[in-house]
Design a protein around this motif. Structure first.
Motif, PDB file in Angstrom:
ATOM      1  N   ALA A  53      42.927  65.940  16.196  1.00 16.08           N
ATOM      2  CA  ALA A  53      44.028  66.332  15.671  1.00 16.08           C
ATOM      3  C   ALA A  53      45.055  64.948  16.175  1.00 16.08           C
ATOM      4  CB  ALA A  53      44.542  67.599  16.717  1.00 16.08           C
ATOM      5  N   ALA A  54      45.324  64.306  14.929  1.00 12.03           N
ATOM      6  CA  ALA A  54      45.770  63.044  15.199  1.00 12.03           C
ATOM      7  C   ALA A  54      47.462  63.092  14.738  1.00 12.03           C
ATOM      8  CB  ALA A  54      45.307  62.120  14.242  1.00 12.03           C
ATOM      9  N   GLU A  55      48.219  62.557  15.703  1.00 15.44           N
ATOM     10  CA  GLU A  55      49.694  62.480  15.318  1.00 15.44           C
ATOM     11  C   GLU A  55      49.892  61.179  15.351  1.00 15.44           C
ATOM     12  OE1 GLU A  55      54.165  63.622  17.259  1.00 15.44           O
ATOM     13  OE2 GLU A  55      52.101  64.501  18.190  1.00 15.44           O
ATOM     14  N   ALA A  56      50.586  60.556  14.145  1.00 13.51           N
ATOM     15  CA  ALA A  56      51.072  59.148  14.290  1.00 13.51           C
ATOM     16  C   ALA A  56      52.231  59.177  13.542  1.00 13.51           C
ATOM     17  CB  ALA A  56      49.920  58.058  13.778  1.00 13.51           C
ATOM     18  N   VAL A  57      52.836  57.863  13.712  1.00  8.28           N
ATOM     19  CA  VAL A  57      54.265  57.648  12.740  1.00  8.28           C
ATOM     20  C   VAL A  57      53.661  57.362  11.401  1.00  8.28           C
ATOM     21  CG1 VAL A  57      55.483  56.674  14.644  1.00  8.28           C
ATOM     22  CG2 VAL A  57      53.914  55.163  13.531  1.00  8.28           C
ATOM     23  N   THR A  58      54.623  57.481  10.390  1.00  2.89           N
ATOM     24  CA  THR A  58      54.349  57.337   8.868  1.00  2.89           C
ATOM     25  C   THR A  58      54.080  56.012   8.727  1.00  2.89           C
ATOM     26  OG1 THR A  58      56.536  56.926   8.469  1.00  2.89           O
ATOM     27  CG2 THR A  58      55.891  59.291   8.184  1.00  2.89           C
ATOM     28  N   GLY A  59      53.094  55.742   7.764  1.00  2.00           N
ATOM     29  CA  GLY A  59      52.769  54.543   7.121  1.00  2.00           C
ATOM     30  C   GLY A  59      51.862  53.740   8.442  1.00  2.00           C
ATOM     31  N   SER A  60      50.930  54.343   9.333  1.00  2.00           N
ATOM     32  CA  SER A  60      50.173  53.910  10.152  1.00  2.00           C
ATOM     33  C   SER A  60      48.780  54.011   9.827  1.00  2.00           C
ATOM     34  CB  SER A  60      50.227  54.802  11.517  1.00  2.00           C
ATOM     35  OG  SER A  60      49.893  56.147  11.437  1.00  2.00           O
ATOM     36  N   GLY A  61      48.364  54.163   8.392  1.00  2.75           N
ATOM     37  CA  GLY A  61      47.344  54.133   8.169  1.00  2.75           C
ATOM     38  C   GLY A  61      46.234  55.563   8.104  1.00  2.75           C
ATOM     39  N   LYS A  62      46.770  56.735   8.329  1.00  2.00           N
ATOM     40  CA  LYS A  62      46.081  57.811   8.312  1.00  2.00           C
ATOM     41  C   LYS A  62      45.075  58.056   7.311  1.00  2.00           C
ATOM     42  CE  LYS A  62      49.604  60.429   9.087  1.00  2.00           C
ATOM     43  NZ  LYS A  62      50.761  59.665   9.119  1.00  2.00           N
ATOM     44  N   THR A  63      45.200  57.863   6.080  1.00  5.73           N
ATOM     45  CA  THR A  63      44.330  57.994   4.992  1.00  5.73           C
ATOM     46  C   THR A  63      42.954  57.282   5.654  1.00  5.73           C
ATOM     47  OG1 THR A  63      46.294  58.067   3.264  1.00  5.73           O
ATOM     48  CG2 THR A  63      44.153  58.000   2.656  1.00  5.73           C
ATOM     49  N   LEU A  64      42.844  56.158   5.775  1.00  2.41           N
ATOM     50  CA  LEU A  64      41.577  55.487   6.143  1.00  2.41           C
ATOM     51  C   LEU A  64      40.928  56.222   7.131  1.00  2.41           C
ATOM     52  CD1 LEU A  64      41.887  51.778   5.127  1.00  2.41           C
ATOM     53  CD2 LEU A  64      41.251  53.526   3.580  1.00  2.41           C
ATOM     54  N   ALA A  65      41.778  56.535   8.105  1.00  8.85           N
ATOM     55  CA  ALA A  65      41.397  57.054   9.361  1.00  8.85           C
ATOM     56  C   ALA A  65      40.403  58.395   9.295  1.00  8.85           C
ATOM     57  CB  ALA A  65      42.704  57.424  10.288  1.00  8.85           C
ATOM     58  N   PHE A  66      40.878  58.920   8.108  1.00  5.97           N
ATOM     59  CA  PHE A  66      39.771  60.170   7.881  1.00  5.97           C
ATOM     60  C   PHE A  66      38.942  59.886   6.617  1.00  5.97           C
ATOM     61  CE2 PHE A  66      43.846  61.635   5.394  1.00  5.97           C
ATOM     62  CZ  PHE A  66      43.549  61.668   4.229  1.00  5.97           C
ATOM     63  N   LEU A  67      39.097  59.013   5.597  1.00  8.29           N
ATOM     64  CA  LEU A  67      38.311  58.794   4.528  1.00  8.29           C
ATOM     65  C   LEU A  67      37.092  58.048   5.075  1.00  8.29           C
ATOM     66  CD1 LEU A  67      40.408  57.944   1.455  1.00  8.29           C
ATOM     67  CD2 LEU A  67      39.101  59.874   1.837  1.00  8.29           C
ATOM     68  N   VAL A  68      37.227  57.236   5.886  1.00  7.63           N
ATOM     69  CA  VAL A  68      36.046  56.361   6.498  1.00  7.63           C
ATOM     70  C   VAL A  68      34.867  57.115   7.017  1.00  7.63           C
ATOM     71  CG1 VAL A  68      35.432  54.428   8.119  1.00  7.63           C
ATOM     72  CG2 VAL A  68      37.322  53.942   6.310  1.00  7.63           C
ATOM     73  N   PRO A  69      35.705  57.962   8.110  1.00  6.86           N
ATOM     74  CA  PRO A  69      34.422  58.686   8.836  1.00  6.86           C
ATOM     75  C   PRO A  69      33.813  59.843   7.720  1.00  6.86           C
ATOM     76  CG  PRO A  69      36.580  59.181   9.458  1.00  6.86           C
ATOM     77  CD  PRO A  69      36.854  58.020   8.740  1.00  6.86           C
ATOM     78  N   MET A  70      34.703  60.236   6.782  1.00  7.52           N
ATOM     79  CA  MET A  70      33.993  61.278   5.849  1.00  7.52           C
ATOM     80  C   MET A  70      32.919  60.579   5.200  1.00  7.52           C
ATOM     81  SD  MET A  70      35.966  63.566   3.091  1.00  7.52           S
ATOM     82  CE  MET A  70      36.800  64.743   4.073  1.00  7.52           C
ATOM     83  N   LEU A  71      33.129  59.388   4.700  1.00  6.96           N
ATOM     84  CA  LEU A  71      32.254  58.762   3.734  1.00  6.96           C
ATOM     85  C   LEU A  71      30.948  58.329   4.528  1.00  6.96           C
ATOM     86  CD1 LEU A  71      34.763  56.429   1.555  1.00  6.96           C
ATOM     87  CD2 LEU A  71      33.192  58.294   0.687  1.00  6.96           C
ATOM     88  N   GLU A  72      31.176  57.995   5.966  1.00  5.78           N
ATOM     89  CA  GLU A  72      30.016  57.612   6.556  1.00  5.78           C
ATOM     90  C   GLU A  72      29.011  58.734   6.954  1.00  5.78           C
ATOM     91  OE1 GLU A  72      28.999  54.607   8.117  1.00  5.78           O
ATOM     92  OE2 GLU A  72      30.440  53.921   6.446  1.00  5.78           O
ATOM     93  N   LEU A  73      29.701  59.809   7.074  1.00  7.84           N
ATOM     94  CA  LEU A  73      28.980  61.253   7.367  1.00  7.84           C
ATOM     95  C   LEU A  73      28.103  61.500   6.254  1.00  7.84           C
ATOM     96  CD1 LEU A  73      31.685  63.304   9.367  1.00  7.84           C
ATOM     97  CD2 LEU A  73      29.757  62.426  10.346  1.00  7.84           C
ATOM     98  N   ILE A  74      28.753  61.298   5.303  1.00  8.27           N
ATOM     99  CA  ILE A  74      27.950  61.731   3.997  1.00  8.27           C
ATOM    100  C   ILE A  74      26.926  60.583   3.516  1.00  8.27           C
ATOM    101  CG2 ILE A  74      28.198  62.216   1.319  1.00  8.27           C
ATOM    102  CD1 ILE A  74      30.963  63.317   2.017  1.00  8.27           C
ATOM    103  N   LEU A  75      27.217  59.541   3.788  1.00  5.92           N
ATOM    104  CA  LEU A  75      26.112  58.344   3.606  1.00  5.92           C
ATOM    105  C   LEU A  75      24.985  58.299   4.564  1.00  5.92           C
ATOM    106  CD1 LEU A  75      28.583  55.665   2.518  1.00  5.92           C
ATOM    107  CD2 LEU A  75      27.031  56.479   1.057  1.00  5.92           C
ATOM    108  N   LYS A  76      25.273  58.839   5.553  1.00  6.52           N
ATOM    109  CA  LYS A  76      24.297  58.703   6.580  1.00  6.52           C
ATOM    110  C   LYS A  76      23.672  59.897   6.862  1.00  6.52           C
ATOM    111  CE  LYS A  76      26.260  54.692   8.782  1.00  6.52           C
ATOM    112  NZ  LYS A  76      26.960  54.150  10.163  1.00  6.52           N
ATOM    113  N   ARG A  77      23.663  60.956   5.918  1.00  9.39           N
ATOM    114  CA  ARG A  77      22.893  62.259   6.009  1.00  9.39           C
ATOM    115  C   ARG A  77      21.328  61.920   5.788  1.00  9.39           C
ATOM    116  NH1 ARG A  77      24.896  67.476   4.593  1.00  9.39           N
ATOM    117  NH2 ARG A  77      23.050  67.651   3.550  1.00  9.39           N
TER     118      ARG A  77
END
Length: 611
Positions: A53-77
């Motif tokens: 559960a992540a809380e961070a100021v706007t513009g802190s890069g939250k999109t990559l914070a969830f896209l990167v682990p999502m892609l890694e979980l799928i790629l390393k299945r």
């Protein structure tokens, strides 16, 4: 729930990422180091296998914070996802944010052949989404909550999305507090019922609320709370430091401006700071966006004016894309653009009024100064709203500095031009009145109504600032004496529509009125004519009638329940009285037998006779 201490920024090389993911970050996004929110989110999800559960100021890069682990979980299945198996699900509160997330994801998937994505949004035919999914499949689904709920719950032949979600690796709720604020709690709870429990889950937002905390407890397993706050030095001499909710690269200003001077101040401000910059102007209602965008174009023809609000539907995407690609200009918008959307190189965010709720202030201001870049924001307050400066600090930890004074010397010129523009086209005259009425109605529903009180508004000055030709009929002005407004002394029937067809229709109705004294649409009754009323009055009366019908229905239901209860009580009461009489007779007989006033035979005969 456990918490985590934020690590300093690390280079992306420090993570054991797949080559395609790392190369996209390095070559396309050109990010060398991770932001703190990215470090903690990615490590907790991938290495510690935790929900976040992540809380961070706007513009802190939250999109990559969830896209990167999502892609890694799928790629390393161990077993790659099939065409119709969904391994990643991202739920966003608005179409703009969902579309933007999809575009960022596209940059990764260009170089990944075996992963596909699909964007599904409300407002489009659901059959189109069903057909696209059945044909192409999707390993990652980006969706708005209402459309996703519809796809899961509606019985559609040969479509089984709930089965495709059984392979889900990661769920993301982007701008979780906004999802709940917009009333999507029911939709989210419905969606969660269709998802496997063995998954990673991430909640990402710039602000946390009680509702989000409840969702964390309900939807996350052993979650980690990641909170990123900026540190602001309140007093350089004492080195007193305090956490704030906006990036340090963002300068937040406020100005106090009389209601009649606000638009003239805006024009002066834009010319002073330069028309070659990129601005976002937040307004309280859709009607205000439509009206002010027209008059701003006429007053500053050399500036590129874009307008965008929630009632524009599919047209929003084109305007949003045009403004993103523009080097300069100003976007007039409502809070539909306050969350998550990443628009390049916005220099100034201007809030024409305080937003309807405090958290929106942070999100509005966060459209600039993103990912370490500098930016500025300004909120325009009227003198009766000066307490808002302290309120927004105590409520959202936003520090506002007083804007250096700008002299407004063009008030009469601006108001005169706006009024002349209305006199040329009745459409703008109508839009001006509608914008003013909608502004007052929005102000009356402000979350901070104890500070921003409608009774403190100077209606006359406000109407002057809107450039109105006359005060409209509305409940808030009923029986109110307005002395600080001077209407234009003209025959308002003489204002024509520039649209020939619309004007011809109006002239026909006007001619009918001149001949009969009845405006088309008026209904003749025995007691006379039923006059047409202003749209705001009609709307108010409609709401009152609806409320009256509701109260009448509830009263009828209550009376029916009370009537049934009364009848039941009466029946029970009548039955109990009869029983009491029988019991009294039996007791009397027993007493007579005991006192030997009657014989045993007499007692048996009388007692038995009662049976």
């Amino acid at each position: 729930m456990s918490s985590t201490t934020l690590a300093p920024s690390l280079k992306w090389e420090s993570l054991n990422l797949s080559d395609v993911v790392f190369n996209t970050i390095k070559n396309h996004f050109k990010f060398k180091c991770m932001t703190p929110i990215q470090v903690e989110s990615i490590k907790n999800i991938l290495e510690k296998k935790k929900d976040v559960a992540a809380e961070a100021v706007t513009g802190s890069g939250k999109t990559l914070a969830f896209l990167v682990p999502m892609l890694e979980l799928i790629l390393k299945r161990s077993d790659p996802l099939k065409k119709h198996e969904v391994g990643g699900l991202i739920i966003s509160p608005t179409r703009e944010l969902a579309t933007q997330t999809s575009h960022v994801l596209d940059e990764f998937l260009i170089n990944i052949d075996n992963i596909t994505q699909m964007l599904t949004l409300g407002g489009n035919p659901i059959e189109t989404d069903v057909k696209a999914f059945n044909k192409n499949g999707a390993n990652i689904l980006v969706a708005t909550p209402g459309r996703l709920e519809d796809l899961l719950t509606r019985k559609i032949p040969n479509f089984h999305l709930h089965k495709s979600l059984k392979s889900l690796e990661m769920l993301v709720l982007d701008e979780a507090d906004k999802l709940l604020e917009l009333g999507f709690e029911k939709s989210i709870n419905t969606v969660l019922q269709y998802l496997p429990t063995q998954r990673r889950t991430g909640l990402f937002s710039a602000t946390q609320t009680k509702q989000v905390a409840m969702l964390v407890k309900a939807g996350l397993r052993n979650p980690v709370m990641v909170i990123v706050k900026e540190k602001h030095c309140l007093n350089p001499k004492s080195k007193q430091v305090e956490s704030v909710s906006t990036p340090l690269a963002l300068q937040n200003f406020y100005t106090l401006c009389d209601a009649d001077k606000k638009f003239a101040y805006l024009v002066t401000f834009l010319k002073k700071h330069g028309l070659n910059l990129k601005y976002m102007l937040f307004l309280s209602t859709c009607a205000c966006v439509e009206y002010f965008s027209i008059i701003l174009r006429s007053l500053i023809p050399e500036i590129n004016v874009f307008s965008l609000h929630g009632k524009m539907n599919n047209k929003r995407y084109k305007i949003f894309d045009l403004f993103c690609k523009a080097d300069r200009g100003i976007l007039l918008c409502t809070d539909v653009m306050a969350r998550g959307v990443d628009i390049p190189e916005v220099n100034w965010v201007i809030q024409y009024d305080p937003p309807s709720n405090a958290s929106s202030f942070v999100h509005r201001a966060g459209r600039t100064a993103r990912v370490g870049k500098n930016g500025s924001s300004l909120v325009m307050l009227m003198p009766n709203e000066d307490a808002y400066v302290h309120f927004i600090y105590s409520n959202q930890k936003v520090i506002l500095d007083l804007m250096p004074q700008i002299e407004v010397n063009n008030l009469d010129e601006v108001i005169d031009k706006v009024r002349k523009r209305q006199l040329k086209d009745r459409t703008l005259f109508d839009k001006a009145n509608k914008a003013f009425v909608s502004y007052i109605q929005a102000y009356s529903k402000h979350e901070c109504h104890l500070l921003l009180r409608i009774k403190d508004l100077e209606f006359g000055k406000l109407a002057t600032g809107f450039g109105l030709l006359r005060l409209p009929k509305m409940p808030e002005l009923k029986n109110k004496v307005v002395t600080d407004f001077v209407p234009v002394d003209i025959d308002f029937n003489s204002i024509k529509y520039q649209n020939n067809e619309r004007e011809a229709s109006r002239q026909k109705k006007l001619q009918n009125y001149m001949e009969t004294g009845i405006w088309p649409g008026q209904i003749k009754h025995k007691k006379g004519l039923k006059q047409t009323v202003a749209w705001v009055d009609a709307k108010q009366k409609k709401l009152e009638r609806r409320e009256k019908r509701k109260r009448k229905k509830e009263l009828k239901k209550q009376m029916e329940l009370e009537g049934k209860a009364k009848m039941r009580k009466k029946r029970e009461q009548a039955f109990s009285e009869e029983e009491l009489k029988d019991l009294a007779k039996d007791i009397a007989l027993m007493k007579k037998l005991k006192n030997k006033k009657i014989s045993k035979e007499q007692f048996d005969m009388e007692f038995g006779g009662e049976l």
